[in-house]
Design a protein around this motif. Structure first.
Motif, PDB file in Angstrom:
ATOM      1  N   GLY A  43       1.003  -0.911  -0.333  1.00 12.76           N
ATOM      2  CA  GLY A  43      -0.119   0.272   0.140  1.00 12.76           C
ATOM      3  C   GLY A  43       1.249   1.326  -0.168  1.00 12.76           C
ATOM      4  N   ASP A  44       0.220   2.598   0.440  1.00 13.11           N
ATOM      5  CA  ASP A  44       1.434   3.757   0.786  1.00 13.11           C
ATOM      6  C   ASP A  44       1.832   3.979   2.243  1.00 13.11           C
ATOM      7  N   MET A  45       1.996   2.329   2.683  1.00  7.90           N
ATOM      8  CA  MET A  45       3.661   2.556   3.530  1.00  7.90           C
ATOM      9  C   MET A  45       4.213   1.487   3.241  1.00  7.90           C
ATOM     10  N   ALA A  46       5.152   1.650   4.149  1.00  9.80           N
ATOM     11  CA  ALA A  46       6.294   0.245   4.067  1.00  9.80           C
ATOM     12  C   ALA A  46       6.989   0.385   5.716  1.00  9.80           C
ATOM     13  N   ALA A  47       7.892  -0.379   6.074  1.00 10.36           N
ATOM     14  CA  ALA A  47       8.295  -0.699   7.288  1.00 10.36           C
ATOM     15  C   ALA A  47      10.583  -1.104   6.592  1.00 10.36           C
ATOM     16  N   GLY A  48      10.851  -0.689   7.536  1.00 14.85           N
ATOM     17  CA  GLY A  48      12.696  -0.992   7.662  1.00 14.85           C
ATOM     18  C   GLY A  48      12.710  -1.825   8.497  1.00 14.85           C
ATOM     19  N   PHE A  49      13.757  -2.707   7.950  1.00 19.49           N
ATOM     20  CA  PHE A  49      15.086  -3.490   9.513  1.00 19.49           C
ATOM     21  C   PHE A  49      16.451  -3.191   9.034  1.00 19.49           C
ATOM     22  N   LEU A  50      16.816  -3.691  10.470  1.00 18.28           N
ATOM     23  CA  LEU A  50      18.011  -3.009   9.980  1.00 18.28           C
ATOM     24  C   LEU A  50      18.593  -2.866  11.791  1.00 18.28           C
ATOM     25  N   VAL A  51      19.831  -3.659  11.855  1.00 22.42           N
ATOM     26  CA  VAL A  51      20.710  -3.826  12.628  1.00 22.42           C
ATOM     27  C   VAL A  51      21.986  -2.746  12.908  1.00 22.42           C
ATOM     28  N   VAL A  52      21.554  -2.000  14.248  1.00 23.51           N
ATOM     29  CA  VAL A  52      22.624  -1.360  13.725  1.00 23.51           C
ATOM     30  C   VAL A  52      23.391  -1.698  15.215  1.00 23.51           C
ATOM     31  N   LYS A  53      24.647  -1.375  15.466  1.00 22.50           N
ATOM     32  CA  LYS A  53      26.131  -2.435  16.273  1.00 22.50           C
ATOM     33  C   LYS A  53      26.872  -1.502  16.410  1.00 22.50           C
ATOM     34  N   ASN A  54      27.556  -0.828  17.891  1.00 27.70           N
ATOM     35  CA  ASN A  54      27.961  -0.442  18.488  1.00 27.70           C
ATOM     36  C   ASN A  54      29.344  -0.896  18.969  1.00 27.70           C
TER      37      ASN A  54
END
Length: 149
Positions: A43-54
């Protein structure tokens, strides 16, 4: 005189070692992004996924995300199967921030176009301390979940 010279040398060496132990570079956040993806939106929405490592010795906070895909990009947490917008996420020192399906994530509202599988969506992550990080999210099939691969 030799004792004084030797003592002065030892004091200088000890002072140098003590100052080296106080180096600020170890205390800075050292951020790296891995595992980024976006399921193909339906649709007109989306999701994003990731890992931020510190890998640094200081925590940081993800404060916002920007993208040419949408003027309305927010970060959301999921607790007890309820989603709500938040102002930031902690990226702990020596740890990770996991944005994953069924959990915390990036939300894109009012998409300017609908990206197709195989394309990439550019985003920029903004932090409290560290410089922004540009990331390309590969668009995967709608049901993609790396934990089930």
């Amino acid at each position: 005189m030799n004792r004084r010279t030797a003592l002065a040398g030892l004091v200088a060496l000890a002072t140098g070692l003590a100052l080296a132990g106080c180096s600020t570079s170890d205390g800075e956040p050292q951020l790296e992004v891995t595992g980024a993806f976006m399921p193909q939106p339906v649709g007109d929405m989306a999701a994003g996924f990731l890992v931020v490592k510190n890998d640094g010795g200081t925590s940081d906070r993800l404060t916002s995300v920007t993208s040419p895909l949408s003027d309305d990009v927010t970060i959301h947490e999921t607790k007890n199967q309820a989603m709500r917008m938040v102002t930031s996420f902690e990226v702990p020192a020596g740890g990770e921030l996991n944005l994953e399906r069924g959990g915390n994530h990036i939300m894109f509202m009012k998409l300017k176009q609908r990206p197709e599988q195989g394309e990439k969506v550019s985003i920029e992550l903004h932090f409290e301390k560290a410089d922004p990080i540009k990331v390309d999210l590969p668009v995967k099939e709608t049901t993609y979940n790396p934990k089930k691969q």
